[in-house]
Design an enzyme around this catalytic site. Structure first.
Site, PDB file in Angstrom:
ATOM      1  N   PHE A 126       0.862  -1.181   0.000  1.00 56.28           N
ATOM      2  CA  PHE A 126       0.000   0.000   0.000  1.00 56.28           C
ATOM      3  C   PHE A 126       0.895   1.226   0.000  1.00 56.28           C
ATOM      4  CE2 PHE A 126      -4.537   0.817   1.599  1.00 56.28           C
ATOM      5  CZ  PHE A 126      -5.089   0.002   0.636  1.00 56.28           C
ATOM      6  N   GLN A 132      -7.870  14.625   4.196  1.00 66.39           N
ATOM      7  CA  GLN A 132      -7.279  13.904   3.072  1.00 66.39           C
ATOM      8  C   GLN A 132      -8.214  13.921   1.867  1.00 66.39           C
ATOM      9  OE1 GLN A 132      -6.441   9.401   2.937  1.00 66.39           O
ATOM     10  NE2 GLN A 132      -4.457  10.343   3.290  1.00 66.39           N
ATOM     11  N   HIS A 140      -8.903  12.378  -1.848  1.00 69.62           N
ATOM     12  CA  HIS A 140      -8.529  11.277  -2.728  1.00 69.62           C
ATOM     13  C   HIS A 140      -8.543  11.803  -4.149  1.00 69.62           C
ATOM     14  CE1 HIS A 140      -8.254   7.362  -4.559  1.00 69.62           C
ATOM     15  NE2 HIS A 140      -7.988   6.863  -3.371  1.00 69.62           N
ATOM     16  N   LEU A 180     -15.564   6.263  -4.354  1.00 73.69           N
ATOM     17  CA  LEU A 180     -14.127   6.042  -4.473  1.00 73.69           C
ATOM     18  C   LEU A 180     -13.780   5.124  -5.648  1.00 73.69           C
ATOM     19  CD1 LEU A 180     -11.392   6.432  -2.943  1.00 73.69           C
ATOM     20  CD2 LEU A 180     -11.871   4.260  -1.860  1.00 73.69           C
ATOM     21  N   GLU A 239      -7.025   3.359  -5.808  1.00 75.34           N
ATOM     22  CA  GLU A 239      -5.709   3.523  -6.386  1.00 75.34           C
ATOM     23  C   GLU A 239      -5.353   2.357  -7.297  1.00 75.34           C
ATOM     24  OE1 GLU A 239      -4.167   5.854  -3.245  1.00 75.34           O
ATOM     25  OE2 GLU A 239      -2.380   4.595  -3.328  1.00 75.34           O
ATOM     26  N   ARG A 298      -0.857  10.265  -3.181  1.00 72.88           N
ATOM     27  CA  ARG A 298      -2.219  10.780  -3.318  1.00 72.88           C
ATOM     28  C   ARG A 298      -2.328  12.297  -3.383  1.00 72.88           C
ATOM     29  NH1 ARG A 298      -5.974   7.249   0.860  1.00 72.88           N
ATOM     30  NH2 ARG A 298      -5.670   5.331  -0.298  1.00 72.88           N
ATOM     31  N   HIS A 304     -11.826  12.613   1.507  1.00 72.09           N
ATOM     32  CA  HIS A 304     -11.842  11.169   1.728  1.00 72.09           C
ATOM     33  C   HIS A 304     -11.745  10.789   3.208  1.00 72.09           C
ATOM     34  CE1 HIS A 304     -11.446   6.978   0.927  1.00 72.09           C
ATOM     35  NE2 HIS A 304     -10.180   6.903   1.273  1.00 72.09           N
ATOM     36  N   ARG A 328      -3.033  10.598   6.721  1.00 72.64           N
ATOM     37  CA  ARG A 328      -3.226   9.200   7.086  1.00 72.64           C
ATOM     38  C   ARG A 328      -2.686   8.276   6.007  1.00 72.64           C
ATOM     39  NH1 ARG A 328      -7.916   5.324   5.565  1.00 72.64           N
ATOM     40  NH2 ARG A 328      -7.811   6.584   3.695  1.00 72.64           N
TER      41      ARG A 328
HETATM   42  C1  LIG Z   1     -14.771   4.832   0.585  1.00 74.03           C
HETATM   43  C2  LIG Z   1     -13.875   4.640   1.747  1.00 74.03           C
HETATM   44  C3  LIG Z   1     -12.912   3.644   1.723  1.00 74.03           C
HETATM   45  C4  LIG Z   1     -12.080   3.439   2.821  1.00 74.03           C
HETATM   46  N1  LIG Z   1     -11.132   2.451   2.758  1.00 74.03           N
HETATM   47  C5  LIG Z   1     -10.325   2.238   3.819  1.00 74.03           C
HETATM   48  C6  LIG Z   1      -9.349   1.204   3.797  1.00 74.03           C
HETATM   49  O1  LIG Z   1      -9.219   0.472   2.826  1.00 74.03           O
HETATM   50  N2  LIG Z   1      -8.567   1.020   4.882  1.00 74.03           N
HETATM   51  C7  LIG Z   1      -8.689   1.789   6.002  1.00 74.03           C
HETATM   52  O2  LIG Z   1      -7.960   1.567   6.948  1.00 74.03           O
HETATM   53  N3  LIG Z   1      -9.615   2.778   6.044  1.00 74.03           N
HETATM   54  C8  LIG Z   1     -10.432   3.022   4.995  1.00 74.03           C
HETATM   55  N4  LIG Z   1     -11.362   4.029   5.060  1.00 74.03           N
HETATM   56  C9  LIG Z   1     -11.566   4.746   6.326  1.00 74.03           C
HETATM   57  C10 LIG Z   1     -12.302   3.870   7.338  1.00 74.03           C
HETATM   58  O3  LIG Z   1     -13.266   3.106   6.667  1.00 74.03           O
HETATM   59  C11 LIG Z   1     -13.022   4.677   8.411  1.00 74.03           C
HETATM   60  O4  LIG Z   1     -12.152   5.608   8.953  1.00 74.03           O
HETATM   61  C12 LIG Z   1     -13.522   3.793   9.554  1.00 74.03           C
HETATM   62  O5  LIG Z   1     -14.235   2.701   9.061  1.00 74.03           O
HETATM   63  C13 LIG Z   1     -14.383   4.572  10.532  1.00 74.03           C
HETATM   64  O6  LIG Z   1     -14.944   3.704  11.491  1.00 74.03           O
HETATM   65  P1  LIG Z   1     -15.720   4.285  12.748  1.00 74.03           P
HETATM   66  O7  LIG Z   1     -16.071   3.147  13.621  1.00 74.03           O
HETATM   67  O8  LIG Z   1     -14.933   5.378  13.341  1.00 74.03           O
HETATM   68  O9  LIG Z   1     -17.015   4.975  12.144  1.00 74.03           O
HETATM   69  P2  LIG Z   1     -18.212   4.466  11.200  1.00 74.03           P
HETATM   70  O10 LIG Z   1     -18.024   3.098  10.695  1.00 74.03           O
HETATM   71  O11 LIG Z   1     -18.443   5.544  10.230  1.00 74.03           O
HETATM   72  O12 LIG Z   1     -19.434   4.393  12.195  1.00 74.03           O
HETATM   73  C14 LIG Z   1     -20.019   5.538  12.758  1.00 74.03           C
HETATM   74  C15 LIG Z   1     -21.189   5.098  13.600  1.00 74.03           C
HETATM   75  O13 LIG Z   1     -21.665   6.207  14.347  1.00 74.03           O
HETATM   76  C16 LIG Z   1     -23.058   6.251  14.291  1.00 74.03           C
HETATM   77  N5  LIG Z   1     -23.494   7.633  14.460  1.00 74.03           N
HETATM   78  C17 LIG Z   1     -23.035   8.737  13.848  1.00 74.03           C
HETATM   79  N6  LIG Z   1     -23.713   9.817  14.266  1.00 74.03           N
HETATM   80  C18 LIG Z   1     -24.622   9.395  15.151  1.00 74.03           C
HETATM   81  C19 LIG Z   1     -25.646  10.036  15.933  1.00 74.03           C
HETATM   82  N7  LIG Z   1     -25.879  11.337  15.863  1.00 74.03           N
HETATM   83  N8  LIG Z   1     -26.410   9.275  16.748  1.00 74.03           N
HETATM   84  C20 LIG Z   1     -26.221   7.930  16.807  1.00 74.03           C
HETATM   85  N9  LIG Z   1     -25.281   7.286  16.103  1.00 74.03           N
HETATM   86  C21 LIG Z   1     -24.494   8.009  15.287  1.00 74.03           C
HETATM   87  C22 LIG Z   1     -23.417   5.663  12.949  1.00 74.03           C
HETATM   88  O14 LIG Z   1     -24.718   5.144  12.978  1.00 74.03           O
HETATM   89  C23 LIG Z   1     -22.371   4.564  12.817  1.00 74.03           C
HETATM   90  O15 LIG Z   1     -22.832   3.387  13.425  1.00 74.03           O
HETATM   91  C24 LIG Z   1     -12.202   4.253   3.963  1.00 74.03           C
HETATM   92  C25 LIG Z   1     -13.157   5.256   3.983  1.00 74.03           C
HETATM   93  C26 LIG Z   1     -13.962   5.484   2.874  1.00 74.03           C
HETATM   94  C27 LIG Z   1     -14.904   6.623   2.903  1.00 74.03           C
END
Ligand SMILES: Cc1cc2nc3c(=O)[nH]c(=O)nc-3n(C[C@H](O)[C@H](O)[C@H](O)COP(=O)(O)OP(=O)(O)OC[C@H]3O[C@@H](n4cnc5c(N)ncnc54)[C@H](O)[C@@H]3O)c2cc1C
Ligand code: SF4
Ligand code: FES
Lengths: 570, 253
Positions: free
Chosen positions: A119, A232, A234, A244, A247, A278, A343, A381
């Site tokens: 990566f 960040q 993309h 997305l 890459e 990126r 992103h 990141r």
């Molecule tokens: C398209 C894309 C591809 C990615 N690919 C990668 C990758 O390959 N590798 C990598 O390491 N990272 C990647 N990332 C980043 C990574 O996916 C995220 O940073 C990570 O999954 C975030 O997880 P989280 O648990 O913090 O939040 P999330 O999974 O976003 O969960 C947030 C939670 O909070 C809840 N919530 C939000 N607001 C409220 C509210 N007001 N009341 C109640 N609940 C609420 C939602 O319901 C949800 O359950 C990618 C991101 C994107 C956008």
């Protein structure tokens, strides 16, 4: 008023919230509150993978957690807190092996071990993956374990505001989306795991629900936003929806063309061409668009046609499917229209200097995942580190709190006063929105997104950032008079989206403000008027507070001492 | 290029009474049905209720019936909905009497079939989740965080890959058996069961436990091989094929 009481409240059912919940539910009475069903969380959209120095490949034999930490710190342009990074990278192999033991369907090597791939920015192939849908695989795995362990969920409950009593967190007010009623959740510990907030930008790869509600609620409760100027972008997101385009498409040999049919990467990265880092590719594309060499003034072409049908079908089926479903374009026949988009948010809820990882300045309030700023990503990141962050710190915070034990609760009378005040505030807000005669939320949301894209985007200047802060201040004022019906509150998503906008405006403002303050270029923050890094002045975290309705900036030292500060060169 | 489109949208405030609202507005290039619904919510009626999250066909939130076909709203383009190929042999989905619908010019938007409506396009997914939990979709190994991980061959992994991809959107509940039999576990649930039964890493206990549930009358044996699920699934999970596989592997031994 409905009241619920728990030992710990976790807001968010993405990877970070679920992992914390699985740990804490071993002993305590907890609730996981989420505005969508857990498997709908944005973690499920992650494609590429999760980093861990497992050394499963021959080429990865020399890899160590320390090497992983070095790459992360270098990638962060030296703004990451080095002790936290070191901890994360040491936990990484354990966390990935643990995911596997829970049943996660990782892709495999011929040896039967978990597969790993190279990566960007990494010295070894250390990204573990499950096809091109790693996030989906991991999120479903944790959801399955949550079912097995009987986790207690409040799905489709929306966090509106936090409340404090006796100078510590005492609970939160949530809107039960189905019933449309406000509910008070009391607990001496609250963990915010609400995910990213890319939707402050018009163009973002993030889900529509990534609106920073946790960051906003914490900010309104006096917790600063940290490092929010680091966003960040993309380089290749699909024109139209900004989904997305990984890459991998360039990795397989895709070319970028402007409207003059030039491979414009020749100008900025003659050696690496399309495979330059990126931020460089994103800036090059942006330049072409600004200087009118894009298409429809908005995008450039990512051309795969020369790869041939067979190779595209075999190596990039996901990209082909996305292009066909969302842009009506078959990349075998035609180039894909792409543009840079927001992103990932490196910044987020500010954490305490020298506290537990994820601890905030408000006693009992913690934060993990993308909404938090711990800070493991610093100014930029590395791909594959954010999925890692979610699970590592979810597990860690759970363990730490269990060890620490439950604190003395705030006094009941103080709690009651606080929750009533919080509810009154929200009711007053709802009432005013219902009676107001100003702009519709959509008008404000659109202008906010456009302003951030235009003036707080890939390229930043003093002049543009000032414009942005002025516009955002006006939008904040207009928002006070915004109108939306709040009478029927059951499944009132118009209301939900207005509540989201309330937080987004604060984050947007802080982002512009911090970007204006930081007169240097570091990681993802690129100032045309200050194109170099300035460690003497800016090797610090920014902490944005709201003081009497005005933004105020403070700084927090970066934790150094493991790796020497150098120029970030690849 | 701005073109006006007409939409006929199912409305229900949750009290059982339903009606259809008409909307007409200009559609921009690349607009999906989900975008169109947001447009209605933003500019015409902020109370229009529908679920969404990712807008990228990965979260499973936005299932609904569009022009009588169960689809993901985010992945369906307004400009091509009238011209794109429809899955063959779908049952007729009826939600209520609707005012004249002109299939040539109006896009008809209704909730998912065979689920009860909570509000507008929002359906009650609770039965779906309940049956999902019932098949015990999980490993129960003791968590281990010390390398090495348990091994699995790439070939073994491949046998579950397609099943893993299910996004739990519920489109496959368009199945005629789901309509007739409210106790039928459902295609997605059985496909998920197959994902676990097949996994080379699963313990005998777990495999038996899952099998004993899905071999009951209201599960695998209830499938009448319509294969509607295979045809509407947006992720090519082929739940009908999974059910057939369970039947072949575990019943007709
Ligand atoms: C398209 C894309 C591809 C990615 N690919 C990668 C990758 O390959 N590798 C990598 O390491 N990272 C990647 N990332 C980043 C990574 O996916 C995220 O940073 C990570 O999954 C975030 O997880 P989280 O648990 O913090 O939040 P999330 O999974 O976003 O969960 C947030 C939670 O909070 C809840 N919530 C939000 N607001 C409220 C509210 N007001 N009341 C109640 N609940 C609420 C939602 O319901 C949800 O359950 C990618 C991101 C994107 C956008
Ligand atoms: S099997 Fe297909 S249609 Fe059914 S829930 Fe899964 S993804 Fe949706
Ligand atoms: S919004 Fe996620 S699948 Fe459509």
């Amino acid at each position: 008023m409905r009241v619920e009481e728990f030992d710990v409240l976790i807001v968010g059912a993405g990877l970070s919230g679920l992992r914390a919940g699985l740990e804490l539910s071993k002993k305590w009475n907890i609730a996981v509150i989420s505005k969508v069903y857990p498997v709908r969380s944005h973690s499920g959209a992650a494609q590429g993978g999760i980093n861990a120095a497992l050394s499963n490949l021959e080429e990865g034999k020399g890899d160590t957690p320390k090497a992983h930490a070095f790459d992360t710190v270098k990638g962060s342009d030296y703004l990451a807190d080095q002790d936290v990074v070191m901890f994360m990278c040491e936990e990484a192999p354990k966390i990935v092996v643990e995911f596997e033991s829970m049943g996660a369907p990782f892709s495999r090597l011929d040896s039967g071990l978990i597969a790993q791939r190279p990566f960007g920015g990494a010295g070894f192939p250390r990204t573990c993956y499950a096809g091109d849908r790693t996030g989906h695989a991991l999120l479903h795995t944790l959801n399955e374990q949550s079912i097995h362990n009987g986790l207690n969920f409040f799905n489709e409950y929306f966090l509106v505001d936090l409340f404090k009593a006796d100078r510590r967190i005492a609970g939160l007010i949530a809107l039960d989306i189905a019933k449309g009623e406000l509910v008070s959740f009391r607990a001496p510990y609250v963990i915010l795991a609400t995910g990213g907030f890319g939707r402050i930008f018009k163009f973002s790869t993030n889900a529509v629900i990534n609106t920073g509600d946790g960051v906003g609620a914490a900010f309104r409760a006096g917790i600063p936003m940290q490092d929010v100027e680091f966003v960040q972008f993309h380089p290749t997101t699909l024109f139209g929806t900004n989904i997305l385009i990984t890459e991998g498409a360039r990795g397989e040999g895709g070319y970028l063309f402007n409207n003059k049919n030039e491979r414009f990467m020749e100008k900025t990265a003659p050696k690496a061409m399309e495979l330059a880092p990126r931020d460089i590719v994103a800036r090059s594309i942006e330049t072409e668009i600004i200087e009118e060499r894009g298409f429809e003034n908005s995008y450039v072409h990512l051309d795969l046609t020369h790869l041939g049908a067979e190779r595209i079908k075999e190596r990039l089926p996901g990209i082909r499917e996305i292009s066909m479903s969302f842009a009506g374009i078959d990349p075998i026949e035609e180039p894909i229209p792409v543009q840079p988009g927001q992103h990932y948010s490196m910044g987020g809820i500010g954490t305490k200097f020298d506290g537990e990882y994820g601890e905030t300045d408000l006693s009992g309030l913690y934060t993990i995942g993308e909404c938090s700023c711990l800070s493991v990503h610093g100014a930029n990141r590395l791909g594959g580190n954010s999925l890692l962050e979610t699970a590592v710190f979810g597990r860690h915070i759970g363990r730490k709190l269990l060890k620490k034990g439950l604190p003395n609760k705030s006094s009941l009378s103080e709690i009651q006063i606080a929750e009533e005040r919080a509810i009154d505030n929200i009711e007053r807000l709802f009432k005013s929105w219902n009676e107001n005669t100003g702009k519709k939320p959509v008008e404000i949301r659109n202008e906010m997104g456009e302003t951030l894209n235009r003036n707080v985007g890939v390229y930043r200047t003093d002049k543009d950032l000032k414009k942005a802060t002025t516009t955002l201040l006006r939008l904040q004022k207009e928002f006070l008079n915004t109108q939306v019906s709040t009478e029927d509150r059951s499944f009132n998503y118009g209301l939900i989206r207005t509540l989201e906008l309330r937080s987004m405006l604060d984050i947007a403002e802080a982002t512009a403000y911090a970007s204006l303050w930081r007169k240097e270029s570091r990681g993802a923050h690129f100032r045309i008027d200050h194109p170099t890094r300035n460690d003497d002045k800016y090797l610090v975290h920014t902490m944005i507070y709201s003081v009497k309705d005005e933004l105020e900036i403070k700084t927090k030292p970066v934790k150094l001492g493991i790796f020497e500060i150098k120029e970030r060169k690849y | 290029m701005v073109e006006k489109h007409k939409f006929l949208v199912y409305r229900n405030s949750g009290n059982g009474k339903s009606h259809y609202d008409k909307f007409e507005f200009p559609v921009s290039k690349g607009m999906s049905i989900l975008d169109a619904l947001f447009y209605i919510q933003d500019y015409f009626d902020s109370t229009l209720a529908f679920r969404y999250a990712c807008r990228g066909a990965i979260c499973g939130s936005c299932g609904m019936t569009i022009d009588k076909v169960p689809l993901l709203a985010c992945r369906t383009q307004v400009s091509t909905v009238k011209t794109s190929k429809k899955p063959a042999k779908l049952p007729e989905f009826k939600f209520s009497d609707h005012p004249e619908w002109d299939p040539e010019t109006e896009i008809l938007i209704e909730p998912l079939p065979n689920m009860s409506v909570l509000k507008d396009l929002v359906v009650d997914m609770e039965p779906f989740w309940k049956f999902y939990r019932e098949i015990e979709p999980y490993f129960a190994r003791k968590w281990n965080d010390v390398a090495p991980e348990s091994l699995q061959s790439t070939g073994q992994m491949k046998t579950i890959e397609r099943l893993v991809y299910c996004i739990l959107c519920g489109l496959c509940w368009a199945c005629p058996v789901s309509k007739e039999n409210p106790n039928y576990l459902g295609p997605a649930q059985l496909a998920k069961a197959d994902r676990f039964i097949r996994d080379s890493r699963i313990s005998d206990d777990r495999q038996e436990s899952i099998l004993s549930r899905v071999l009951q009358d209201d599960a695998v044996p209830a499938c009448e091989k319509f294969f509607v699920c295979n045809r509407v699934c947006p992720k090519r999970v082929m739940p009908g094929t999974a059910i057939k596989d369970i039947r072949n592997n575990w019943i007709n031994e």
